[in-house]
Enzyme design. Structure first.
Site, PDB file in Angstrom:
ATOM      1  N   ASP A   1     119.605  43.202  43.247  1.00 22.46           N
ATOM      2  CA  ASP A   1     118.369  42.160  43.127  1.00 22.46           C
ATOM      3  C   ASP A   1     117.596  42.230  44.365  1.00 22.46           C
ATOM      4  O   ASP A   1     117.876  41.810  45.374  1.00 22.46           O
ATOM      5  CB  ASP A   1     119.076  40.921  42.749  1.00 22.46           C
ATOM      6  CG  ASP A   1     117.952  39.764  42.678  1.00 22.46           C
ATOM      7  OD1 ASP A   1     116.828  40.057  43.034  1.00 22.46           O
ATOM      8  OD2 ASP A   1     118.241  38.755  42.363  1.00 22.46           O
TER       9      ASP A   1
ATOM     10  N   PHE B   1     121.317  34.034  44.884  1.00 19.69           N
ATOM     11  CA  PHE B   1     120.385  33.392  43.934  1.00 19.69           C
ATOM     12  C   PHE B   1     119.537  34.608  42.983  1.00 19.69           C
ATOM     13  O   PHE B   1     119.275  35.265  43.394  1.00 19.69           O
ATOM     14  CB  PHE B   1     119.201  32.745  44.825  1.00 19.69           C
ATOM     15  CG  PHE B   1     118.119  31.959  43.608  1.00 19.69           C
ATOM     16  CD1 PHE B   1     118.377  30.749  43.025  1.00 19.69           C
ATOM     17  CD2 PHE B   1     116.842  32.658  43.462  1.00 19.69           C
ATOM     18  CE1 PHE B   1     117.625  29.939  42.162  1.00 19.69           C
ATOM     19  CE2 PHE B   1     116.107  31.926  42.463  1.00 19.69           C
ATOM     20  CZ  PHE B   1     116.320  30.938  41.800  1.00 19.69           C
TER      21      PHE B   1
ATOM     22  N   LYS C   1     108.638  38.927  42.705  1.00 16.35           N
ATOM     23  CA  LYS C   1     107.790  38.325  43.754  1.00 16.35           C
ATOM     24  C   LYS C   1     106.620  39.003  44.089  1.00 16.35           C
ATOM     25  O   LYS C   1     105.794  38.867  43.536  1.00 16.35           O
ATOM     26  CB  LYS C   1     108.957  37.872  44.754  1.00 16.35           C
ATOM     27  CG  LYS C   1     109.684  36.865  44.189  1.00 16.35           C
ATOM     28  CD  LYS C   1     110.305  36.284  45.377  1.00 16.35           C
ATOM     29  CE  LYS C   1     110.875  34.563  45.150  1.00 16.35           C
ATOM     30  NZ  LYS C   1     112.119  34.899  44.675  1.00 16.35           N
TER      31      LYS C   1
HETATM   32  C1  LIG Z   1     113.083  34.390  43.369  1.00 17.09           C
HETATM   33  C2  LIG Z   1     114.438  35.175  42.998  1.00 17.09           C
HETATM   34  C3  LIG Z   1     114.764  35.223  41.615  1.00 17.09           C
HETATM   35  C4  LIG Z   1     114.311  34.579  40.552  1.00 17.09           C
HETATM   36  O1  LIG Z   1     112.737  35.011  40.353  1.00 17.09           O
HETATM   37  P1  LIG Z   1     111.780  34.084  39.549  1.00 17.09           P
HETATM   38  O2  LIG Z   1     110.350  34.848  39.505  1.00 17.09           O
HETATM   39  O3  LIG Z   1     111.757  33.044  40.285  1.00 17.09           O
HETATM   40  O4  LIG Z   1     112.345  34.110  38.226  1.00 17.09           O
HETATM   41  C5  LIG Z   1     115.711  36.210  41.524  1.00 17.09           C
HETATM   42  N1  LIG Z   1     116.371  36.645  42.705  1.00 17.09           N
HETATM   43  C6  LIG Z   1     116.073  36.535  43.552  1.00 17.09           C
HETATM   44  C7  LIG Z   1     116.631  37.419  44.866  1.00 17.09           C
HETATM   45  C8  LIG Z   1     115.060  35.763  43.965  1.00 17.09           C
HETATM   46  O5  LIG Z   1     114.572  35.786  45.514  1.00 17.09           O
END
Ligand SMILES: *Cc1c(COP(=O)(O)O)cnc(C)c1O
Length: 398
Positions: free
Chosen positions: A222, A138, A251
Site C-alpha cells: 500500500d 491504515f 493521494k
Molecule cells: C489515505 C490512505 C488510504 C485511504 O485512501 P483514501 O483516498 O482516503 O480512500 C489507504 N492507505 C493509506 C496508506 C493511506 O495513507
C-alpha cells in the site's frame, strides 16, 4: 460568506463526521495557502500528502483545463488516450505490468483485496482467503479496506469484519507464524503513514517479499501515502529493492484530482475478468490528464531530486528543532514524508492549532506525532520559513 457565516452554515448542514473546523481555506499558490480572511499559511501537509505540485501549478492547471475542454468523462466503455498513457507511464515507473484505475486509496485497496481472493478461488484454493495485515496500519474505510486496517480507532462498532489477521508491524517472526496456508495475501505499508510515519526495521519489506513468495501468498504494498515520489523514489518500496505482486496508489497521484490505481504483475493480469470489477468514474480522462501532468513534472523536471534535497533539509531542520525542544523526542521518515514524535502525554490538537495560528498548516499522525509532508515542489525558503514557525511555536509546549 464571511468565515463566521461559513462556520454557522457548516454546523447546520454538513454531516458532522469531521471535527470542528474553524478555518476556511480559499486559495493557494505554490506551497502557501490563504484562508477566507486573507491569512497566509505555509503548507506542511499538502491536504494529507495529496497536493504533490502544490497549489495553482501552471502545468497541472493547464492539463486540467485543456482536458476539461475536450472530454471530462466518458465511462469505461471506451478508451481514452490520457488513461492509456497514464497506465503505460505508471508501469514504466514501477516495473509493474498492469494498471486498474479508481477514485481513491480505499478503492485501490478494495480492488487488491478482491483480486487476491479471486486469484486463489480460480486456482481452486477456496480456503485461501485470509489477508494478513499489521497493527496500526491504515488501508481505508470501506468494509474490506477497514477489515485490514489495524486500528480499533477506525473499525470499532462497524463489525463483524472477518477475513483479516493482524500482527505487530515490523515483527517478522509474528508474520511468519501467522502466514498459514489460508493466507491469500499480506498487505503492508512501507512505513505507517496515518500512524505517524513509523519506519519498519531495515529489511522488513524484503523479508516479507521472500516470505510471501515461499508460502505462495501475494504481497500487496500500500503506497497510497508513500508513493508518487514522496519519499525520494517513485515508490518507497523501490528503496527496499523489492517488486510487489500488487501496488496501490492514490493521494499524490492526481495532484489533488481524485484518482487511485492498483498496479499488478503480468501473472495477475487476467484475474479480474470483464464483469468482475469496475467503477463508473475510475480513470476518467480528466483525472488521468491531471495524473499525467504530475508524473511529467516528477520525472522530467528534476522534481524527484529536489524531493531528496528538500528531504535532507527537512531532516536537518527537524533535528535542529529536536535539539532545542525537550518536547520533541524523535525525528523519523524519509524524503518529504517525515514526522517528529512529541513527549508521551502531549495533547496534539492544541499543538497543531498553535502552529496553524502561527502560520503553518500540518497534521498529526498516530497518538504522538506531527507529520511534515509539504508539496513536493516546496522551495528551500518556504521550507525554512515553515520550520522557523514550528520551532518558535513549540517553545510553548516544552
Ligand atoms: C489515505 C490512505 C488510504 C485511504 O485512501 P483514501 O483516498 O482516503 O480512500 C489507504 N492507505 C493509506 C496508506 C493511506 O495513507
Amino acid at each position: 460568506m464571511t468565515t463566521t457565516e461559513l462556520i454557522h452554515s457548516a454546523d447546520a448542514h454538513l454531516y458532522q463526521n469531521y471535527g470542528q473546523r474553524r478555518v476556511a481555506l480559499e486559495r493557494g499558490s505554490g506551497s502557501y495557502l490563504f484562508d477566507t480572511d486573507g491569512r497566509r499559511y505555509v503548507d506542511f501537509y499538502a491536504g494529507i500528502a495529496v497536493s504533490a505540485l502544490g497549489h495553482g501549478h501552471p502545468a497541472l492547471v493547464r492539463a486540467i483545463a485543456e482536458q476539461a475542454g475536450k472530454l471530462i468523462h466518458q465511462s469505461n466503455h471506451y478508451l481514452s488516450e490520457p488513461n492509456v498513457a497514464l497506465a503505460e507511464r505508471l508501469c514504466a515507473l514501477t516495473g509493474m505490468d498492469r494498471a486498474f484505475f479508481c477514485n481513491s486509496g480505499t478503492e485501490a485497496n478494495e480492488a487488491a483485496l478482491k483480486l487476491a481472493r479471486r486469484y486463489f478461488y480460480d486456482k481452486g484454493e477456496r480456503d485461501r482467503h485470509v489477508v494478513l495485515a499489521f497493527e496500526n496500519s491504515f488501508h481505508g474505510r470501506t468494509m474490506g479496506a477497514l477489515a485490514v486496517t489495524g486500528s480499533a480507532k477506525y473499525s470499532e462498532g462497524f463489525g463483524p469484519m472477518p477475513g483479516a489477521l493482524h500482527v505487530p508491524y515490523g515483527d517478522l517472526g509474528a508474520a511468519s507464524r501467522a502466514l498459514g496456508p489460508n493466507v491469500a495475501a499480506v498487505i503492508v505499508e512501507p512505513m505507517l503513514g496515518e500512524s505517524g510515519i513509523v519506519m519498519p526495521p531495515p529489511g522488513f519489506l524484503a523479508a516479507l517479499r521472500q516470505l510471501t513468495s515461499e508460502r505462495g501468498a501475494l504481497l500487496i504494498v500500500d503506497e497510497i501515502q508513500t508513493g508518487v515520489g514522496r519519499t525520494g523514489t517513485f515508490l518507497a518500496s523501490q528503496a527496499d529493492g523489492i517488486t510487489a505482486d500488487v501496488v496501490t496508489l492514490a493521494k499524490g497521484l492526481g495532484g489533488g484530482v481524485p484518482i487511485g490505481a492498483m498496479l499488478t504483475t503480468a501473472a495477475l493480469s487476467s484475474v479480474l475478468k470483464p464483469g468482475l470489477h469496475g467503477t463508473t468514474f475510475g480513470g476518467n480522462p480528466l483525472a488521468s490528464a491531471a495524473a499525467l501532468a504530475v508524473l511529467h513534472e516528477l520525472t522530467e523536471t528534476n522534481l524527484m531530486r529536489s524531493v531528496i534535497e528538500r528531504g535532507a533539509q527537512l531532516t536537518e531542520g527537524l533535528r535542529a528543532i529536536q535539539s532545542r525542544h525537550p518536547v520533541v523526542t524523535e525525528v523519523r521518515g524519509r524524503g518529504l514524508l517525515q514526522a517528529i514524535a512529541l513527549r508521551p502525554g502531549t495533547e496534539l490538537p492544541p499543538v497543531v492549532a498553535a502552529i496553524r495560528d502561527a502560520g503553518v498548516v500540518l497534521v498529526s499522525g498516530g497518538t504522538n506525532a506531527l507529520r511534515f509532508m509539504p508539496p513536493l515542489v516546496i522551495s528551500p525558503t518556504e521550507l525554512d520559513e515553515g520550520l522557523d514557525i514550528v520551532d518558535r511555536t513549540l517553545t510553548r509546549f516544552d
